[in-house]
Design a protein around this motif. Sequence first.
Motif, PDB file in Angstrom:
ATOM      1  N   GLU A   1       0.874  -1.177   0.000  1.00  0.00           N
ATOM      2  CA  GLU A   1       0.000   0.000   0.000  1.00  0.00           C
ATOM      3  C   GLU A   1       0.911   1.225   0.000  1.00  0.00           C
ATOM      4  O   GLU A   1       1.795   1.341   0.837  1.00  0.00           O
ATOM      5  CB  GLU A   1      -0.863   0.029   1.256  1.00  0.00           C
ATOM      6  CG  GLU A   1      -1.893  -1.050   1.346  1.00  0.00           C
ATOM      7  CD  GLU A   1      -2.682  -0.929   2.645  1.00  0.00           C
ATOM      8  OE1 GLU A   1      -3.077   0.205   2.995  1.00  0.00           O
ATOM      9  OE2 GLU A   1      -2.888  -1.961   3.275  1.00  0.00           O
ATOM     10  N   GLU A   2       0.692   2.131  -0.918  1.00  0.00           N
ATOM     11  CA  GLU A   2       1.567   3.296  -1.034  1.00  0.00           C
ATOM     12  C   GLU A   2       1.145   4.406  -0.077  1.00  0.00           C
ATOM     13  O   GLU A   2       0.776   5.506  -0.477  1.00  0.00           O
ATOM     14  CB  GLU A   2       1.622   3.798  -2.477  1.00  0.00           C
ATOM     15  CG  GLU A   2       2.415   2.880  -3.387  1.00  0.00           C
ATOM     16  CD  GLU A   2       2.618   3.461  -4.763  1.00  0.00           C
ATOM     17  OE1 GLU A   2       3.770   3.803  -5.081  1.00  0.00           O
ATOM     18  OE2 GLU A   2       1.628   3.572  -5.504  1.00  0.00           O
ATOM     19  N   THR A   3       1.242   4.111   1.212  1.00  0.00           N
ATOM     20  CA  THR A   3       1.007   5.125   2.238  1.00  0.00           C
ATOM     21  C   THR A   3       2.338   5.439   2.894  1.00  0.00           C
ATOM     22  O   THR A   3       3.236   4.586   2.946  1.00  0.00           O
ATOM     23  CB  THR A   3       0.014   4.632   3.312  1.00  0.00           C
ATOM     24  OG1 THR A   3       0.593   3.515   3.988  1.00  0.00           O
ATOM     25  CG2 THR A   3      -1.320   4.234   2.688  1.00  0.00           C
ATOM     26  N   HIS A  29       3.226   2.962   5.798  1.00  0.00           N
ATOM     27  CA  HIS A  29       3.567   1.612   5.360  1.00  0.00           C
ATOM     28  C   HIS A  29       4.947   1.585   4.694  1.00  0.00           C
ATOM     29  O   HIS A  29       5.777   0.717   4.991  1.00  0.00           O
ATOM     30  CB  HIS A  29       2.487   1.099   4.396  1.00  0.00           C
ATOM     31  CG  HIS A  29       2.480  -0.377   4.215  1.00  0.00           C
ATOM     32  ND1 HIS A  29       1.787  -1.227   5.039  1.00  0.00           N
ATOM     33  CD2 HIS A  29       3.118  -1.153   3.319  1.00  0.00           C
ATOM     34  CE1 HIS A  29       1.984  -2.468   4.647  1.00  0.00           C
ATOM     35  NE2 HIS A  29       2.789  -2.456   3.598  1.00  0.00           N
ATOM     36  N   LEU A  37       0.551  -2.427  -4.570  1.00  0.00           N
ATOM     37  CA  LEU A  37      -0.536  -3.406  -4.532  1.00  0.00           C
ATOM     38  C   LEU A  37      -1.166  -3.587  -5.915  1.00  0.00           C
ATOM     39  O   LEU A  37      -1.500  -4.699  -6.312  1.00  0.00           O
ATOM     40  CB  LEU A  37      -1.588  -2.947  -3.513  1.00  0.00           C
ATOM     41  CG  LEU A  37      -2.671  -3.929  -3.127  1.00  0.00           C
ATOM     42  CD1 LEU A  37      -2.067  -5.200  -2.545  1.00  0.00           C
ATOM     43  CD2 LEU A  37      -3.599  -3.304  -2.102  1.00  0.00           C
TER      44      LEU A  37
END
Length: 190
Positions: free
Chosen positions: A40-42, A45, A60
């Motif tokens: 997840e490109e947060t 994370h 993802l």
Amino acid sequence: MSRVPLLYDAALVNVSIPNAAELIRSLENVPLTAIALGVEETDQHLLRLAESGASGYVPLQGDVDDVIGNTEAAIRGELSCPPQITFSLWRRIGSIAADDPRERPTVHLTRREQEVLSLIALGASNQQIARELFIELRTVKNHVHNILRKLGVKRRGEAASRARELIGWSSVTPGDTRGRRARNPDRPGV
């Protein structure tokens, strides 16, 4: 016992498995580039994966071309990520460096400047410092000027605080005369 040469350059780790970050961290002593899959490109994370030692990642929504391209890039020592993630990583590195005493700039104060700074931290005036150290008032002013310049501050009150921040310096107590000439009993001290 001889080591068996590795046949691979990268380890692909699916981050949906439990303890994926720990698995990546465990690979730090193995000469493999760890690539996190299904990420997840947060900020949170990606920072956690970067701190665990991942050299690259595939989002993802990534496809086979992303897996191949990002893996090859990581093996070359490159990372491809969106600008906002790059910015977050850059800020995190800055905050880590600010907390690391080894990353603090080195400030070199002479022994006499350290003595003057100790007395400044105790609230002594230039005249009191001159009396305490048996030096001329003009010499004290020169030392204070040099201390302020070296510590990158404008006021005396900031000098002791900045010294503690940069070099872990702490002031001496009034009874500590180490490094100073003996006090003249006819002259009042600080």
